[in-house]
Design an enzyme around this catalytic site. Structure first.
Site, mmCIF file in Angstrom:
data_model
loop_
_atom_site.group_PDB
_atom_site.id
_atom_site.type_symbol
_atom_site.label_atom_id
_atom_site.label_comp_id
_atom_site.label_asym_id
_atom_site.label_seq_id
_atom_site.Cartn_x
_atom_site.Cartn_y
_atom_site.Cartn_z
ATOM 1 N N SER A 1 31.387 -35.488 -14.310
ATOM 2 C CA SER A 1 30.377 -34.543 -13.837
ATOM 3 C C SER A 1 29.893 -33.593 -14.935
ATOM 4 O O SER A 1 29.507 -34.067 -15.990
ATOM 5 C CB SER A 1 30.971 -33.789 -12.649
ATOM 6 O OG SER A 1 29.952 -33.419 -11.788
ATOM 7 N N LYS B 1 28.823 -34.686 -18.789
ATOM 8 C CA LYS B 1 27.688 -34.299 -19.637
ATOM 9 C C LYS B 1 28.276 -33.854 -20.980
ATOM 10 O O LYS B 1 27.754 -34.154 -22.064
ATOM 11 C CB LYS B 1 26.901 -33.136 -18.999
ATOM 12 C CG LYS B 1 26.493 -33.354 -17.519
ATOM 13 C CD LYS B 1 25.716 -32.150 -16.962
ATOM 14 C CE LYS B 1 25.838 -31.913 -15.460
ATOM 15 N NZ LYS B 1 25.337 -32.921 -14.554
ATOM 16 N N HIS C 1 31.491 -38.623 -5.258
ATOM 17 C CA HIS C 1 31.567 -37.926 -6.548
ATOM 18 C C HIS C 1 33.020 -37.528 -6.823
ATOM 19 O O HIS C 1 33.534 -36.590 -6.214
ATOM 20 C CB HIS C 1 30.677 -36.680 -6.418
ATOM 21 C CG HIS C 1 30.491 -35.911 -7.681
ATOM 22 N ND1 HIS C 1 29.743 -36.386 -8.734
ATOM 23 C CD2 HIS C 1 30.946 -34.688 -8.061
ATOM 24 C CE1 HIS C 1 29.729 -35.478 -9.697
ATOM 25 N NE2 HIS C 1 30.461 -34.448 -9.317
#
Ligand code: GCU
Length: 411
Positions: A251, A255, A392
């Site tokens: 997540s 990044k 997720h």
């Protein structure tokens, strides 16, 4: 008044493929001036530097000054950790500048039988002690987001949260496969709040500066910087193989692992787990989370210049596949989850696909077909991709695939 209210109301979230705008995917192998790149040499001399420069100045922000480890301390070590399966070390790295200091702690597990093993390095969200029930893991004193189900109150950590995130870290599988695992609480490098008076940023300000300039680093770049400093440490630690460190992240921290891999070519491989907007996902699709939305909710993650692209993706001359391309020719794994539409699984897949011509230049296999694979049918090559069922998160399924990929392409 009308104009004002317009700008506060955000665009609706798009979860419908038919509402994805038509856009041209910027070519990774065409320079900003329109020159075709057809050799590794030109890629490395011309195109890679200009892309990296753009991402630094317009997306994540550049680091104002180099800052090296001032000192490190092995706080604790045990060659019989986890019921004799692992060697454990906890190492604090300290930094000093402008009469300020900062330190963060690496928790390191190494497989006992292996000499100089490769390792996965990834941040955790709630402290090193949350990834395992191991009682010897030190509890961070850094600011932490409250979390009722983890028993985290008053923005501080204690015993209540020990072991609360074990399901995301397949430690036994990792060690058994002959890899080490290193993790750091990301809040020790920069607390995840829209406040630039603390964290690593504050050490590098000029006189009277209180926040980064428009092209200077946001929090993602700060966390990536921390991963590179951990790698600096590994280069000094004879127990690990610093040439085989894989940057991992989920997540917002995915990044971060991507940006770490792009800016620091010492990382031997990179894993982006459900990294979504500002990570692996193409911004120009505007599917799920968009630049406008991410900058609104997390104004501190990117540099201020990135706000120019709020609801203005057309003005971006790059897209996130070009971030991925900066990792070439090293192995890259992009992973999505079926129920994680906010992160745009298709946009993450396409990004890996559009980045692949750069791996081709090096005769490494990227993603060859534009057709997205079925759920739970991973594609394993130097650039790998899977979309698993579920939400997720980071699961054992993800780790099993990362290990397989690393066995073939990194180890
Ligand atoms: C939010 C944010 C995402 C981010 C995620 C996470 O959902 O919008 O961009 O990836 O948090 O870090 O869990």
């Amino acid at each position: 008044i009308f104009m004002l209210s317009m700008s506060i109301v955000q665009s609706q979230t798009v979860y419908d493929e038919s509402k994805v705008p038509n856009f041209k995917v910027p070519d990774a192998l065409l320079t900003f001036k329109g020159k075709k790149i057809n050799s590794v040499k030109k890629w490395e001399k011309v195109r890679r530097p200009e892309l990296l420069h753009y991402f630094k100045n317009k997306v994540y922000g550049r680091i104002p000054k180099t800052l090296e480890i001032d000192s490190y301390t092995v706080l604790e070590e045990d060659s019989n950790a986890l019921n004799g399966k692992a060697k454990r070390k906890q190492i604090a790295l300290s930094f000093k500048h402008n009469n300020k200091s900062l330190s963060f702690t690496i928790l390191l597990y190494l497989p006992k039988e292996e000499q100089n093993p490769p390792l996965f390095l990834g941040y955790n969200f709630y402290g090193n002690h949350t990834i395992t029930n191991d009682e010897a893991v030190l509890i961070s004193t850094a600011w932490t987001r409250n979390n009722e189900s983890f028993g985290i109150k008053n923005n501080s950590l204690d015993e209540a949260s020990r072991g609360k995130r074990t399901h995301r870290w397949a430690i036994e599988k990792i060690l058994k496969a002959g890899y080490g695992l290193a993790t750091i609480y990301y809040g020790e490098v920069d607390p995840d709040t829209n406040d630039f008076s603390d964290g690593i940023h504050s050490l590098l300000y000029n006189k009277n500066q209180t926040q980064p300039k428009p092209d200077e680093w946001g929090s993602i770049a700060a966390w990536s910087w921390g991963m590179s400093r951990a790698l600096d440490y590994f280069e000094k630690d004879k127990d690990v193989n610093a040439n085989k460190v894989i940057a991992f992240g989920h997540s917002r921290l995915g990044k971060t692992s991507l940006w770490a891999g792009a800016t620091d070519q010492r990382f031997a491989g990179v894993i982006s787990n459900n990294s979504g907007c500002g990570g692996a996902a193409l911004s120009k699709r505007k599917f799920g989370e968009t630049i406008e939305k991410i900058n609104h909710s997390f104004p501190h993650w990117f540099c201020d210049n990135f706000k120019q692209f709020n609801n203005n993706e057309e003005a971006l001359v790059v897209d996130q596949h070009q971030l991925l391309s900066l990792i070439a020719p090293r192995p890259l794994y992009v992973a999505s989850a079926e129920e994680d539409q906010w992160a745009d699984p298709k946009g993450e897949f396409l990004s890996a696909y559009y980045a692949s011509p750069v791996w081709d230049l090096y005769n490494k296999q990227g993603i060859e077909h534009m057709q997205m694979p079925k759920v739970n049918e991973p594609i394993h090559s130097t650039v790998s991709y899977h979309i698993r069922s579920g939400k997720h998160d980071v699961t054992d399924y993800d780790w099993e695939n990362y290990i397989k990929w690393a066995d073939t392409f990194v180890k």
